[in-house]
Write an enzyme that holds these catalytic residues in place. Structure first.
Site, mmCIF file in Angstrom:
data_model
loop_
_atom_site.group_PDB
_atom_site.id
_atom_site.type_symbol
_atom_site.label_atom_id
_atom_site.label_comp_id
_atom_site.label_asym_id
_atom_site.label_seq_id
_atom_site.Cartn_x
_atom_site.Cartn_y
_atom_site.Cartn_z
ATOM 1 N N ASP A 290 -11.238 19.069 -17.895
ATOM 2 C CA ASP A 290 -9.933 19.093 -18.567
ATOM 3 C C ASP A 290 -8.920 19.573 -17.538
ATOM 4 O OD1 ASP A 290 -7.973 19.135 -20.703
ATOM 5 O OD2 ASP A 290 -8.212 21.301 -20.827
ATOM 6 N N SER A 291 -7.654 19.546 -17.924
ATOM 7 C CA SER A 291 -6.618 20.077 -17.033
ATOM 8 C C SER A 291 -6.686 21.599 -16.940
ATOM 9 C CB SER A 291 -5.242 19.661 -17.551
ATOM 10 O OG SER A 291 -5.075 20.129 -18.881
ATOM 11 N N CYS B 150 -10.396 15.989 -22.324
ATOM 12 C CA CYS B 150 -8.935 16.030 -22.246
ATOM 13 C C CYS B 150 -8.432 14.722 -22.843
ATOM 14 C CB CYS B 150 -8.515 16.130 -20.777
ATOM 15 S SG CYS B 150 -6.739 16.012 -20.525
ATOM 16 N N GLU C 233 -2.548 28.065 -23.281
ATOM 17 C CA GLU C 233 -2.897 28.508 -21.919
ATOM 18 C C GLU C 233 -2.521 29.970 -21.702
ATOM 19 O OE1 GLU C 233 -4.302 27.334 -18.932
ATOM 20 O OE2 GLU C 233 -5.067 25.588 -19.980
ATOM 21 N N HIS D 104 -6.433 21.528 -26.194
ATOM 22 C CA HIS D 104 -5.888 22.890 -26.211
ATOM 23 C C HIS D 104 -5.578 23.365 -27.641
ATOM 24 C CE1 HIS D 104 -5.339 22.477 -21.884
ATOM 25 N NE2 HIS D 104 -4.997 23.756 -21.826
HETATM 26 N N1 DGL Z 1 -6.001 19.507 -22.922
HETATM 27 C C1 DGL Z 1 -5.329 18.330 -22.554
HETATM 28 C C2 DGL Z 1 -5.414 17.268 -23.617
HETATM 29 O O1 DGL Z 1 -6.364 17.261 -24.372
HETATM 30 C C3 DGL Z 1 -4.031 18.330 -21.840
HETATM 31 C C4 DGL Z 1 -3.129 19.505 -21.802
HETATM 32 C C5 DGL Z 1 -2.158 19.326 -20.650
HETATM 33 O O2 DGL Z 1 -2.622 19.479 -19.523
HETATM 34 O O3 DGL Z 1 -0.981 18.986 -20.888
HETATM 35 O O4 DGL Z 1 -4.597 16.395 -23.695
#
Ligand code: DGL
Length: 274
Positions: free
Chosen positions: A12-13, A75, A155, A192
């Protein structure tokens, strides 16, 4: 090492994908895991699809270099922008995204076919959920809304309190106001967001089900491994997930604990460069 004993790569990010990892570890306790949070490049959700695709391919490459038997794109933004490219580049591996399992979970949970999806700007702009839900239920009415501030709150480890409530009201009140035809499902189209689910449920009340894709992702992975004979041999002891981050390992450990559901020390997270 035989393929079935290899680890499963997850990325993930940032810490968001740990909500998926938690469900995966629960569903498949015999497996071993390597998780990469690309914290140096977070957020993905405000970047263009081309950039997200480049980041996703590089993150996946780093996991593949470590020897994995399957890849989970934990993600939504990367799944929406890069799944076909990842499947083409890593054709030898099962590559599981989160959008299709999430769409299926939302369709299964909705009685009215009116489904609201909250996600990052990039996921909403690309229309992946609208297409994935329409493929399963063509007459579904899908609305999607970018809630990028939720990524920053999560975050930061802010999962309750006034700031989260204010953001939830600001994003959602219009949608769910008084209209009898409001959606009956809110799909969390960003990994998230599940840590914010209690507040979202509180704001929306019992008439709306808040749906998170992670259990459906775990089922999809389980099926893919079983079909290819890649499930870890029974009795194989899955080790604690190896956690990698591209920046801020202490921060990753501190905030990640909320997402994983247990304490994490900074020495449990390795710094890697992509
Ligand atoms: N957790 C990520 C998602 O599911 C992205 C959050 C982000 O980096 O903007 O889209």
């Amino acid at each position: 090492m035989n393929a079935a004993s290899q680890a499963i790569g997850v990325f993930d990010s940032g810490v968001g994908g740990l909500t998926v990892l938690r469900a995966l570890v629960t569903a498949l306790p015999d497996e071993s895991w390597i998780y990469l949070g690309d914290t140096a490049r977070l957020p993905y959700g405000t970047k263009s699809a081309t950039t997200v695709q480049r980041y996703a391919l590089r993150a996946a490459e780093v996991l593949v270099e470590r020897g994995i038997k399957a890849l989970v794109v934990a993600c939504n933004t990367a799944s929406a922008a890069a799944l076909p490219a990842l499947r083409e580049r890593f054709a030898h591996l099962p590559v599981i995204g989160v959008v299709e399992p999430g769409a299926a979970a939302a369709v299964a949970a909705s009685r009215t076919g009116r489904i609201a999806v909250i996600a990052t700007e990039s996921t909403v702009a690309g229309g992946a959920y609208v297409r994935a839900i329409a493929a399963l239920q063509p007459d579904a009415q899908v609305q999607s809304l970018a809630c990028q501030v939720f990524v920053a709150l999560a975050e930061e480890g802010w999962i309750e309190g006034e700031a989260v409530l204010a953001a939830a009201h600001r994003y959602l009140d219009g949608w769910f106001a008084t209209d009898a035809a409001h959606p009956d499902v809110l799909l969390l189209g960003c990994t998230h967001f599940p840590v914010l689910a209690p507040v979202l449920s509180q704001v929306l009340g019992p008439r709306v089900s808040v749906v998170d894709a992670s259990a459906a992702v775990a089922q999809t992975l389980c099926r893919a491994l079983a079909e290819r004979g890649l499930l870890a041999p029974s009795g194989h002891q899955g080790s604690a997930p190896l956690l990698l981050a591209t920046d801020g390992v202490a921060r990753f450990a501190r905030v990640g604990a909320t997402f994983l559901g247990h304490a994490l020390a900074a020495e449990h997270v390795q710094l890697v460069d992509l």
